[in-house]
Design an enzyme around this catalytic site. Structure first.
Site, PDB file in Angstrom:
ATOM      1  N   ASP A   1     -26.929  -1.494   4.822  1.00 27.75           N
ATOM      2  CA  ASP A   1     -26.222  -1.225   6.071  1.00 27.75           C
ATOM      3  C   ASP A   1     -27.117  -1.669   7.217  1.00 27.75           C
ATOM      4  OD1 ASP A   1     -23.697   0.652   7.028  1.00 27.75           O
ATOM      5  OD2 ASP A   1     -25.319   0.633   8.492  1.00 27.75           O
TER       6      ASP A   1
ATOM      7  N   LYS B   1       2.127  -3.039  11.145  1.00 29.01           N
ATOM      8  CA  LYS B   1       0.772  -3.068  11.710  1.00 29.01           C
ATOM      9  C   LYS B   1       0.876  -3.491  13.169  1.00 29.01           C
ATOM     10  CE  LYS B   1      -3.462  -2.410  10.002  1.00 29.01           C
ATOM     11  NZ  LYS B   1      -3.843  -1.337   9.070  1.00 29.01           N
TER      12      LYS B   1
ATOM     13  N   LYS C   1       0.827  -1.204   0.000  1.00 27.98           N
ATOM     14  CA  LYS C   1       0.000   0.000   0.000  1.00 27.98           C
ATOM     15  C   LYS C   1       0.867   1.262   0.000  1.00 27.98           C
ATOM     16  CE  LYS C   1      -4.139   1.721   2.335  1.00 27.98           C
ATOM     17  NZ  LYS C   1      -5.151   1.377   3.342  1.00 27.98           N
TER      18      LYS C   1
ATOM     19  N   LEU D   1     -22.327   1.781   5.130  1.00 30.85           N
ATOM     20  CA  LEU D   1     -22.421   3.242   5.176  1.00 30.85           C
ATOM     21  C   LEU D   1     -21.710   3.789   6.404  1.00 30.85           C
ATOM     22  CD1 LEU D   1     -26.162   3.728   4.090  1.00 30.85           C
ATOM     23  CD2 LEU D   1     -24.110   4.037   2.684  1.00 30.85           C
TER      24      LEU D   1
END
Length: 379
Positions: A213, A90, A78, A191
């Site tokens: 959602d 991480k 990334k 959402l």
């Protein structure tokens, strides 16, 4: 917090084999605060490792280790794709984020981060908040993604959602010959902070969207917003989102949702979203390719937030972040064209691009480790 199960029996050197691709893995334990955490540094070839810290009630240490190793490796790719001078890392904290958190826990975590002497920078992820890391910031300067009031960039969902929009535009360009958002239909799964902003942006530009959602309050809010736009909105039950006859699927919730079962159900021509690790396994990228579904590698599409937190370490500039986020459009098109040229999956094309970037970086970037960065204490 209960102590989790230990590593599986008879691991012997299997543990080292599991970590063989990583430079360093640190197991953190603080009895006083109840902290149990793992920090994984995958690579510092492009610069100090950068990656968020999530808190989750893992059922075993094995499960937590597998997660942090997978996520940290993903951050290396990334960072390469986003063209930031950082490597992949991480952290995971083992525990229930609803019941086990405390200021003392995050101060203890900050001490472990500080002990790495600038090799690892971290901030929020699933189960953690910006406010949690205000406490960690009292122990280390190697924290990103903090509130604007404390000198940070604030809400990273803004550049993340904007990056997803640029990725959608690139996908539309590849599929339909135009990067316009209008005239294309979308199914949005989730959402949350990012998914809601993506849905709102698409409707403002006159797009047709279908959403799902579990949070009715978010759905009701979006319905009110839809009345003020030229777009259209349809709401379906969570599982039905995979069966919608739309052009583009936009996963903005959990990972692992592109699998054998859902691929069979999807009727879309493209997949672009903010969810991390959308593919259940690498082989599903090939299955999407064979089915003719154009997949936007998630670690490129959702890299706007990474761009923002990385920028904080140079002195945050909103204009600089938004300008760099626009590059997601061009990177995604580069990946798509490479995949088409070589007749490979877009996931393979993205990985090859990142590996090329890393191979060309012959010397480790030591800007931050060279610099004497004063400790920034929050009192």
């Amino acid at each position: 917090m209960e102590f989790v199960e230990g590593l599986s029996k008879n691991t012997n050197f299997e543990l080292l084999d599991k970590m063989s691709e990583h430079e360093q893995v640190v197991f953190c334990n603080d009895v006083h605060s109840g902290l149990q955490a793992i920090i994984a540094i995958h690579s510092t070839k492009l610069g100090p490792a950068l990656g968020g810290c999530r808190m989750y009630p893992y059922m075993s240490l094995d499960e937590a280790l597998d997660d942090v190793l997978r996520l940290s490796k993903g951050m290396t790719y990334k960072c390469a794709a986003a063209d930031v001078d950082f490597g992949g890392g991480k952290a995971v904290i083992i525990g229930n984020p609803e019941t086990d958190k405390s200021p003392a826990m995050f101060r203890a975590f900050g001490q472990f981060v500080e002990s790495l002497n600038g090799r690892f920078y971290t901030g929020t992820d699933m189960g953690t908040t910006m406010d949690d890391f205000i406490h960690a910031k009292r122990e280390t300067n190697n924290i990103v993604g903090i509130p604007e009031a404390y000198g940070g960039g604030g809400d990273s969902s803004i550049p993340t959602s904007q990056g997803v929009i640029y990725a959608i535009m690139a996908t539309n360009k590849m599929l339909f010959g135009s990067d316009q958002l209008q005239g294309v239909s979308y199914a949005i799964q989730g959402l949350g902070k990012v998914g809601y902003k993506v849905a709102e942006h698409l409707m403002i530009h006159g797009a047709e969207i279908v959403v799902s959602d579990f949070n009715q309050e978010r759905i009701d809010k979006l319905k009110e917003k839809a009345k003020l736009t030229t777009g259209s909105l349809k709401v379906v039950q969570s599982d039905a989102i995979y069966d919608q006859d739309v052009d583009v699927f936009v996963p903005c919730a959990v990972g692992g949702i592109i699998n054998d079962q859902t691929i069979e159900r999807l009727q879309v021509r493209g997949i672009v979203g903010s969810a991390n690790n959308q593919l259940q396994s690498d082989e599903h990228a090939q299955k999407l390719f064979e089915k003719g579904i154009l997949y936007a590698p998630d670690y490129i599409a959702n890299s706007g937030g990474l761009i923002q937190v990385a920028d904080e370490l140079y002195g945050f500039s909103k204009e600089r972040v938004l300008a760099k986020t626009k590059e997601i459009y061009h990177v995604m098109l580069q990946v798509y064209h490479e995949a088409e040229k070589r007749q490979i999956s877009t996931s393979d094309a993205a990985n090859h691009l990142c590996e090329k970037i890393m191979s060309e970086k012959g010397v480790r970037n030591s800007f931050f480790t060279r610099s004497v960065r004063p400790k920034w204490n929050v009192k």
